[in-house]
Write a protein that holds these residues in place. Structure first.
Motif, PDB file in Angstrom:
ATOM      1  N   TYR A 238      75.297   5.816  90.191  1.00 43.45           N
ATOM      2  CA  TYR A 238      74.095   4.981  90.263  1.00 43.45           C
ATOM      3  C   TYR A 238      73.367   4.994  88.923  1.00 43.45           C
ATOM      4  O   TYR A 238      72.901   3.956  88.452  1.00 43.45           O
ATOM      5  N   ASP A 239      73.277   6.155  88.310  1.00 43.99           N
ATOM      6  CA  ASP A 239      72.635   6.267  86.997  1.00 43.99           C
ATOM      7  C   ASP A 239      73.380   5.424  85.959  1.00 43.99           C
ATOM      8  O   ASP A 239      72.764   4.724  85.160  1.00 43.99           O
ATOM      9  N   ALA A 240      74.691   5.463  85.985  1.00 44.72           N
ATOM     10  CA  ALA A 240      75.476   4.670  85.038  1.00 44.72           C
ATOM     11  C   ALA A 240      75.293   3.181  85.302  1.00 44.72           C
ATOM     12  O   ALA A 240      75.213   2.379  84.361  1.00 44.72           O
ATOM     13  N   PHE A 241      75.215   2.809  86.563  1.00 42.69           N
ATOM     14  CA  PHE A 241      75.017   1.401  86.914  1.00 42.69           C
ATOM     15  C   PHE A 241      73.675   0.889  86.412  1.00 42.69           C
ATOM     16  O   PHE A 241      73.572  -0.232  85.916  1.00 42.69           O
ATOM     17  N   THR A 242      72.633   1.712  86.528  1.00 46.60           N
ATOM     18  CA  THR A 242      71.318   1.284  86.062  1.00 46.60           C
ATOM     19  C   THR A 242      71.232   1.245  84.534  1.00 46.60           C
ATOM     20  O   THR A 242      70.450   0.470  83.987  1.00 46.60           O
ATOM     21  N   LYS A 243      72.020   2.056  83.842  1.00 44.57           N
ATOM     22  CA  LYS A 243      72.008   2.081  82.378  1.00 44.57           C
ATOM     23  C   LYS A 243      72.967   1.076  81.748  1.00 44.57           C
ATOM     24  O   LYS A 243      72.996   0.949  80.530  1.00 44.57           O
ATOM     25  N   TRP A 244      73.759   0.379  82.543  1.00 44.29           N
ATOM     26  CA  TRP A 244      74.856  -0.426  82.020  1.00 44.29           C
ATOM     27  C   TRP A 244      74.407  -1.474  81.004  1.00 44.29           C
ATOM     28  O   TRP A 244      75.022  -1.646  79.964  1.00 44.29           O
ATOM     29  N   ASN A 245      73.336  -2.206  81.252  1.00 48.02           N
ATOM     30  CA  ASN A 245      72.917  -3.293  80.362  1.00 48.02           C
ATOM     31  C   ASN A 245      71.735  -2.946  79.464  1.00 48.02           C
ATOM     32  O   ASN A 245      71.226  -3.815  78.769  1.00 48.02           O
ATOM     33  N   LEU A 246      71.318  -1.717  79.454  1.00 49.89           N
ATOM     34  CA  LEU A 246      70.220  -1.318  78.575  1.00 49.89           C
ATOM     35  C   LEU A 246      70.774  -1.065  77.177  1.00 49.89           C
ATOM     36  O   LEU A 246      71.789  -0.386  77.009  1.00 49.89           O
ATOM     37  N   PRO A 247      70.108  -1.588  76.145  1.00 49.94           N
ATOM     38  CA  PRO A 247      70.673  -1.498  74.797  1.00 49.94           C
ATOM     39  C   PRO A 247      70.689  -0.083  74.204  1.00 49.94           C
ATOM     40  O   PRO A 247      71.589   0.260  73.449  1.00 49.94           O
ATOM     41  N   ASN A 248      69.716   0.743  74.527  1.00 50.09           N
ATOM     42  CA  ASN A 248      69.629   2.066  73.913  1.00 50.09           C
ATOM     43  C   ASN A 248      70.266   3.164  74.748  1.00 50.09           C
ATOM     44  O   ASN A 248      70.251   4.329  74.357  1.00 50.09           O
ATOM     45  N   GLU A 249      70.783   2.830  75.904  1.00 50.15           N
ATOM     46  CA  GLU A 249      71.354   3.828  76.804  1.00 50.15           C
ATOM     47  C   GLU A 249      72.871   3.685  76.850  1.00 50.15           C
ATOM     48  O   GLU A 249      73.409   2.594  76.732  1.00 50.15           O
ATOM     49  N   THR A 250      73.557   4.805  76.997  1.00 48.38           N
ATOM     50  CA  THR A 250      75.008   4.769  77.145  1.00 48.38           C
ATOM     51  C   THR A 250      75.387   5.365  78.495  1.00 48.38           C
ATOM     52  O   THR A 250      75.073   6.516  78.785  1.00 48.38           O
ATOM     53  N   PRO A 251      76.057   4.582  79.322  1.00 46.49           N
ATOM     54  CA  PRO A 251      76.420   5.076  80.655  1.00 46.49           C
ATOM     55  C   PRO A 251      77.709   5.893  80.662  1.00 46.49           C
ATOM     56  O   PRO A 251      78.112   6.381  81.704  1.00 46.49           O
ATOM     57  N   LYS A 252      78.329   6.074  79.516  1.00 44.17           N
ATOM     58  CA  LYS A 252      79.630   6.747  79.464  1.00 44.17           C
ATOM     59  C   LYS A 252      79.570   8.182  79.984  1.00 44.17           C
ATOM     60  O   LYS A 252      80.453   8.614  80.726  1.00 44.17           O
ATOM     61  N   ILE A 253      78.548   8.916  79.604  1.00 41.34           N
ATOM     62  CA  ILE A 253      78.463  10.317  80.034  1.00 41.34           C
ATOM     63  C   ILE A 253      78.224  10.405  81.536  1.00 41.34           C
ATOM     64  O   ILE A 253      78.782  11.277  82.210  1.00 41.34           O
ATOM     65  N   SER A 254      77.433   9.475  82.083  1.00 38.44           N
ATOM     66  CA  SER A 254      77.208   9.469  83.530  1.00 38.44           C
ATOM     67  C   SER A 254      78.492   9.121  84.270  1.00 38.44           C
ATOM     68  O   SER A 254      78.784   9.695  85.323  1.00 38.44           O
ATOM     69  N   LEU A 255      79.255   8.182  83.734  1.00 40.59           N
ATOM     70  CA  LEU A 255      80.539   7.840  84.351  1.00 40.59           C
ATOM     71  C   LEU A 255      81.510   9.008  84.278  1.00 40.59           C
ATOM     72  O   LEU A 255      82.244   9.271  85.232  1.00 40.59           O
ATOM     73  N   LEU A 256      81.515   9.716  83.168  1.00 41.06           N
ATOM     74  CA  LEU A 256      82.393  10.863  83.005  1.00 41.06           C
ATOM     75  C   LEU A 256      82.040  11.975  83.996  1.00 41.06           C
ATOM     76  O   LEU A 256      82.926  12.526  84.663  1.00 41.06           O
ATOM     77  N   ILE A 257      80.767  12.273  84.123  1.00 41.54           N
ATOM     78  CA  ILE A 257      80.345  13.324  85.046  1.00 41.54           C
ATOM     79  C   ILE A 257      80.587  12.894  86.487  1.00 41.54           C
ATOM     80  O   ILE A 257      80.998  13.701  87.329  1.00 41.54           O
ATOM     81  N   GLY A 258      80.361  11.628  86.790  1.00 38.46           N
ATOM     82  CA  GLY A 258      80.639  11.126  88.133  1.00 38.46           C
ATOM     83  C   GLY A 258      82.118  11.220  88.476  1.00 38.46           C
ATOM     84  O   GLY A 258      82.495  11.612  89.580  1.00 38.46           O
ATOM     85  N   GLY A 259      82.972  10.860  87.523  1.00 40.79           N
ATOM     86  CA  GLY A 259      84.413  10.985  87.737  1.00 40.79           C
ATOM     87  C   GLY A 259      84.839  12.431  87.911  1.00 40.79           C
ATOM     88  O   GLY A 259      85.692  12.748  88.740  1.00 40.79           O
ATOM     89  N   LEU A 260      84.233  13.303  87.146  1.00 41.11           N
ATOM     90  CA  LEU A 260      84.530  14.732  87.274  1.00 41.11           C
ATOM     91  C   LEU A 260      84.094  15.257  88.642  1.00 41.11           C
ATOM     92  O   LEU A 260      84.800  16.070  89.246  1.00 41.11           O
ATOM     93  N   ALA A 261      82.976  14.777  89.146  1.00 38.60           N
ATOM     94  CA  ALA A 261      82.499  15.206  90.460  1.00 38.60           C
ATOM     95  C   ALA A 261      83.445  14.724  91.560  1.00 38.60           C
ATOM     96  O   ALA A 261      83.704  15.450  92.523  1.00 38.60           O
ATOM     97  N   VAL A 262      83.990  13.507  91.427  1.00 34.93           N
ATOM     98  CA  VAL A 262      84.961  13.018  92.414  1.00 34.93           C
ATOM     99  C   VAL A 262      86.227  13.868  92.358  1.00 34.93           C
ATOM    100  O   VAL A 262      86.789  14.241  93.391  1.00 34.93           O
TER     101      VAL A 262
END
Length: 64
Positions: free
Chosen positions: A20-44
């Motif tokens: 959810y955090d990565a989804f909300t950061k997806w289109n923000l210019p100063n935010e990178t959702p990569k780390i949230s996606l990585l941690i989410g994938g690791l949690a799965v």
């Protein structure tokens, strides 16, 4: 040792929060959702790993 059955589901809740955090950061210019996606994938991954480990532990306890 009953808590081992339920702890993997905490990883799913954690993964949902990070996705959810990565989804909300997806289109923000100063935010990178990569780390949230990585941690989410690791949690799965940890969810499936811990569930498999708990099953192995349960099978081992049944044999003895």
């Amino acid at each position: 040792m009953q808590y081992i059955k339920y702890t993997p589901f905490l990883y799913l809740i954690l993964a949902a929060a990070f996705f959810y955090d990565a989804f909300t950061k997806w289109n923000l210019p100063n935010e990178t959702p990569k780390i949230s996606l990585l941690i989410g994938g690791l949690a799965v991954f940890m969810f499936f790993f811990r569930r498999r480990f708990a099953k192995k532990l349960e099978d081992r306890n049944k044999k003895s």
